[in-house]
Motif scaffolding. Structure first.
Motif, PDB file in Angstrom:
ATOM      1  N   GLY A  17       0.012   4.715  -7.057  1.00  0.00           N
ATOM      2  CA  GLY A  17      -0.172   3.542  -6.220  1.00  0.00           C
ATOM      3  C   GLY A  17      -1.642   3.224  -6.024  1.00  0.00           C
ATOM      4  O   GLY A  17      -2.481   3.537  -6.865  1.00  0.00           O
ATOM      5  N   ILE A  18      -1.948   2.606  -4.905  1.00  0.00           N
ATOM      6  CA  ILE A  18      -3.326   2.234  -4.596  1.00  0.00           C
ATOM      7  C   ILE A  18      -3.963   3.407  -3.867  1.00  0.00           C
ATOM      8  O   ILE A  18      -3.722   3.637  -2.680  1.00  0.00           O
ATOM      9  CB  ILE A  18      -3.376   0.955  -3.748  1.00  0.00           C
ATOM     10  CG1 ILE A  18      -2.651  -0.171  -4.485  1.00  0.00           C
ATOM     11  CG2 ILE A  18      -4.816   0.552  -3.452  1.00  0.00           C
ATOM     12  CD1 ILE A  18      -2.541  -1.454  -3.704  1.00  0.00           C
ATOM     13  N   SER A  19      -4.781   4.154  -4.587  1.00  0.00           N
ATOM     14  CA  SER A  19      -5.371   5.372  -4.046  1.00  0.00           C
ATOM     15  C   SER A  19      -6.230   5.085  -2.820  1.00  0.00           C
ATOM     16  O   SER A  19      -7.031   4.153  -2.799  1.00  0.00           O
ATOM     17  CB  SER A  19      -6.228   6.049  -5.121  1.00  0.00           C
ATOM     18  OG  SER A  19      -6.784   7.247  -4.639  1.00  0.00           O
ATOM     19  N   GLY A  20      -6.037   5.906  -1.771  1.00  0.00           N
ATOM     20  CA  GLY A  20      -6.784   5.740  -0.538  1.00  0.00           C
ATOM     21  C   GLY A  20      -6.088   4.847   0.470  1.00  0.00           C
ATOM     22  O   GLY A  20      -6.461   4.831   1.644  1.00  0.00           O
ATOM     23  N   LEU A  21      -5.074   4.110   0.010  1.00  0.00           N
ATOM     24  CA  LEU A  21      -4.342   3.209   0.903  1.00  0.00           C
ATOM     25  C   LEU A  21      -2.857   3.572   0.946  1.00  0.00           C
ATOM     26  O   LEU A  21      -2.017   2.719   1.225  1.00  0.00           O
ATOM     27  CB  LEU A  21      -4.509   1.758   0.452  1.00  0.00           C
ATOM     28  CG  LEU A  21      -5.937   1.204   0.421  1.00  0.00           C
ATOM     29  CD1 LEU A  21      -5.952  -0.222  -0.134  1.00  0.00           C
ATOM     30  CD2 LEU A  21      -6.567   1.226   1.820  1.00  0.00           C
ATOM     31  N   GLU A  22      -2.549   4.840   0.661  1.00  0.00           N
ATOM     32  CA  GLU A  22      -1.141   5.263   0.595  1.00  0.00           C
ATOM     33  C   GLU A  22      -0.405   4.992   1.919  1.00  0.00           C
ATOM     34  O   GLU A  22       0.766   4.610   1.903  1.00  0.00           O
ATOM     35  CB  GLU A  22      -1.048   6.746   0.255  1.00  0.00           C
ATOM     36  CG  GLU A  22      -1.440   7.091  -1.176  1.00  0.00           C
ATOM     37  CD  GLU A  22      -2.944   7.309  -1.335  1.00  0.00           C
ATOM     38  OE1 GLU A  22      -3.371   7.694  -2.436  1.00  0.00           O
ATOM     39  OE2 GLU A  22      -3.671   7.085  -0.341  1.00  0.00           O
ATOM     40  N   GLU A  23      -1.082   5.171   3.046  1.00  0.00           N
ATOM     41  CA  GLU A  23      -0.428   4.964   4.336  1.00  0.00           C
ATOM     42  C   GLU A  23      -0.129   3.493   4.605  1.00  0.00           C
ATOM     43  O   GLU A  23       0.696   3.170   5.466  1.00  0.00           O
ATOM     44  CB  GLU A  23      -1.303   5.528   5.459  1.00  0.00           C
ATOM     45  CG  GLU A  23      -1.476   7.045   5.401  1.00  0.00           C
ATOM     46  CD  GLU A  23      -2.314   7.574   6.547  1.00  0.00           C
ATOM     47  OE1 GLU A  23      -2.785   6.749   7.362  1.00  0.00           O
ATOM     48  OE2 GLU A  23      -2.483   8.810   6.636  1.00  0.00           O
ATOM     49  N   LEU A  24      -0.795   2.612   3.872  1.00  0.00           N
ATOM     50  CA  LEU A  24      -0.597   1.172   4.070  1.00  0.00           C
ATOM     51  C   LEU A  24       0.303   0.557   3.011  1.00  0.00           C
ATOM     52  O   LEU A  24       0.475  -0.661   2.982  1.00  0.00           O
ATOM     53  CB  LEU A  24      -1.959   0.454   4.056  1.00  0.00           C
ATOM     54  CG  LEU A  24      -2.963   0.881   5.127  1.00  0.00           C
ATOM     55  CD1 LEU A  24      -4.286   0.147   4.922  1.00  0.00           C
ATOM     56  CD2 LEU A  24      -2.422   0.606   6.530  1.00  0.00           C
ATOM     57  N   HIS A  25       0.887   1.389   2.157  1.00  0.00           N
ATOM     58  CA  HIS A  25       1.699   0.863   1.066  1.00  0.00           C
ATOM     59  C   HIS A  25       2.828  -0.035   1.558  1.00  0.00           C
ATOM     60  O   HIS A  25       3.111  -1.085   0.952  1.00  0.00           O
ATOM     61  CB  HIS A  25       2.272   2.021   0.238  1.00  0.00           C
ATOM     62  CG  HIS A  25       1.340   2.504  -0.814  1.00  0.00           C
ATOM     63  ND1 HIS A  25       1.647   3.547  -1.679  1.00  0.00           N
ATOM     64  CD2 HIS A  25       0.097   2.100  -1.171  1.00  0.00           C
ATOM     65  CE1 HIS A  25       0.635   3.758  -2.498  1.00  0.00           C
ATOM     66  NE2 HIS A  25      -0.306   2.893  -2.206  1.00  0.00           N
ATOM     67  N   ILE A  26       3.478   0.335   2.623  1.00  0.00           N
ATOM     68  CA  ILE A  26       4.616  -0.447   3.108  1.00  0.00           C
ATOM     69  C   ILE A  26       4.173  -1.816   3.585  1.00  0.00           C
ATOM     70  O   ILE A  26       4.877  -2.812   3.417  1.00  0.00           O
ATOM     71  CB  ILE A  26       5.376   0.314   4.222  1.00  0.00           C
ATOM     72  CG1 ILE A  26       6.705  -0.368   4.528  1.00  0.00           C
ATOM     73  CG2 ILE A  26       4.506   0.421   5.469  1.00  0.00           C
ATOM     74  CD1 ILE A  26       7.691  -0.309   3.406  1.00  0.00           C
ATOM     75  N   TRP A  27       2.972  -1.889   4.173  1.00  0.00           N
ATOM     76  CA  TRP A  27       2.439  -3.170   4.641  1.00  0.00           C
ATOM     77  C   TRP A  27       1.899  -4.001   3.469  1.00  0.00           C
ATOM     78  O   TRP A  27       2.059  -5.216   3.451  1.00  0.00           O
ATOM     79  CB  TRP A  27       1.335  -2.944   5.677  1.00  0.00           C
ATOM     80  CG  TRP A  27       1.824  -2.252   6.908  1.00  0.00           C
ATOM     81  CD1 TRP A  27       1.627  -0.950   7.262  1.00  0.00           C
ATOM     82  CD2 TRP A  27       2.635  -2.830   7.938  1.00  0.00           C
ATOM     83  NE1 TRP A  27       2.255  -0.668   8.446  1.00  0.00           N
ATOM     84  CE2 TRP A  27       2.885  -1.809   8.890  1.00  0.00           C
ATOM     85  CE3 TRP A  27       3.173  -4.098   8.156  1.00  0.00           C
ATOM     86  CZ2 TRP A  27       3.646  -2.038  10.029  1.00  0.00           C
ATOM     87  CZ3 TRP A  27       3.931  -4.325   9.295  1.00  0.00           C
ATOM     88  CH2 TRP A  27       4.164  -3.300  10.214  1.00  0.00           C
ATOM     89  N   ILE A  28       1.282  -3.315   2.515  1.00  0.00           N
ATOM     90  CA  ILE A  28       0.775  -4.015   1.334  1.00  0.00           C
ATOM     91  C   ILE A  28       1.932  -4.614   0.540  1.00  0.00           C
ATOM     92  O   ILE A  28       1.796  -5.669  -0.088  1.00  0.00           O
ATOM     93  CB  ILE A  28      -0.049  -3.050   0.455  1.00  0.00           C
ATOM     94  CG1 ILE A  28      -1.312  -2.604   1.199  1.00  0.00           C
ATOM     95  CG2 ILE A  28      -0.427  -3.698  -0.863  1.00  0.00           C
ATOM     96  CD1 ILE A  28      -2.103  -1.534   0.473  1.00  0.00           C
ATOM     97  N   SER A  29       3.086  -3.941   0.585  1.00  0.00           N
ATOM     98  CA  SER A  29       4.236  -4.416  -0.201  1.00  0.00           C
ATOM     99  C   SER A  29       4.755  -5.765   0.279  1.00  0.00           C
ATOM    100  O   SER A  29       5.352  -6.507  -0.506  1.00  0.00           O
ATOM    101  CB  SER A  29       5.366  -3.393  -0.134  1.00  0.00           C
ATOM    102  OG  SER A  29       5.939  -3.347   1.173  1.00  0.00           O
TER     103      SER A  29
END
Length: 308
Positions: A17-29
């Motif tokens: 995924g987007i390294s460094g932003l794993e915790e924001l993946h659900i919002w980025i989606s």
């Protein structure tokens, strides 16, 4: 990690995924999913409208239908897996599925670039040789251009399979992206990647590099013809017919080259992900809003549905 078999290929890659932003993946989606839905709906509707309306069976709109079809394939080759990573942390992808995805993306990218070149040629003929427009861009010629775009994409992508098969991996199977990209996969190889680098350079020149040069030349001739028109109104009308195409060209090529320039930066992965969904989502809007015939047809169709 799954290491290698006798061919030195990992059985599975992990798309991180987007390294460094794993915790924001659900919002980025959320915006990615919305743009993907818009891309699917907008391009599908554009293709249907062009197919249904006989008055839109002209070279300019047929090339637009080809562009929309390419956008559908390009975004659909990447977005489902990307959303699976964001929503379900489904990071695994088999080696052969990874190869298939890379092959599809490269081939579609070349095809779409060819279609943009064909659209530039269409504008060149329409402005520089208006009286011969229908004689030059006949239905037979359009079919040949469509066949050429597909053939060119497959031929230029064909050596890719041999290049990837020659890569040897030594255990690192984590791809810091949401989809398989040849430069990223090549960087994981522990063997000689000279063939891969040469292929990337040759492919870039023979596809987008050559197309950008030819498109630029066509617009030089277009501008020269436009500024020779007698009235300013005629000049503005001629330029307005090219404005949508210029916007699409800028959205297609600029992010691609910008990604290459900033590939070492943290935001590069986010930009590559935006690149595969933003242009497909915006292209139908640009042509739908800026092209009067398409806009009027869409309004008329929805008015008929409303009355029904």
């Amino acid at each position: 990690m799954i290491v290698t078999n006798h061919t030195f290929h990992p059985a599975v890659f992990l798309l991180w995924g987007i390294s460094g932003l794993e915790e924001l993946h659900i919002w980025i989606s959320i915006p990615f999913c919305m743009m993907y839905v818009v891309a699917l709906g907008g391009n599908s509707l554009l293709i249907i409208f062009i197919w249904m309306e006989h008055s839109l069976h002209k070279p300019m709109y047929l090339f637009l239908a080809m562009l929309s079809l390419s956008d559908l394939f390009l975004s659909s080759a990447i977005m489902p897996k990307m959303l699976a990573i964001f929503w379900f942390q489904d990071r695994g992808i088999s080696f052969h599925a990874c190869i298939t995805q890379m092959f599809s993306v490269i081939a579609i990218f070349v095809m779409e670039s060819t279609v943009l070149l064909a659209m530039a040629f269409d504008r060149y003929v329409a402005i520089c040789f208006p009286l011969r427009y229908t004689m030059i861009l006949t239905p037979s010629v359009i079919r040949k251009i469509a066949g050429f775009s597909v053939t060119r994409g497959l031929i230029l992508t064909f050596p890719f399979t041999f290049v990837v098969e020659q890569l040897q991996f030594c255990g690192n199977n984590i791809i810091a992206n949401t989809y398989c990209e040849l430069p990223t996969v090549s960087s994981l190889a522990c063997g000689n990647i000279t063939a891969s680098n040469i292929y990337i350079l040759v492919l870039s020149f023979l596809s987008t590099g050559l197309d950008v040069i030819l498109i630029s030349i066509s617009y030089i001739f277009i501008l020269r013809a436009v500024f020779r028109l007698p009235s300013r109104d005629a000049q503005l009308k001629a330029l307005s017919t090219c404005s949508s195409h210029v916007c699409v060209i800028l959205m297609f090529y600029l992010p691609a080259y910008l990604t290459l320039l900033i590939s070492h930066l943290h935001c590069a992965v986010l930009l590559t992900n935006l690149y595969v969904v933003v242009p497909p989502a915006l292209n139908p809007m640009i042509y739908g809003v800026r092209t009067k015939q398409i806009r009027d047809h869409i309004i008329r169709r929805f008015s008929q549905l409303g009355r029904a």
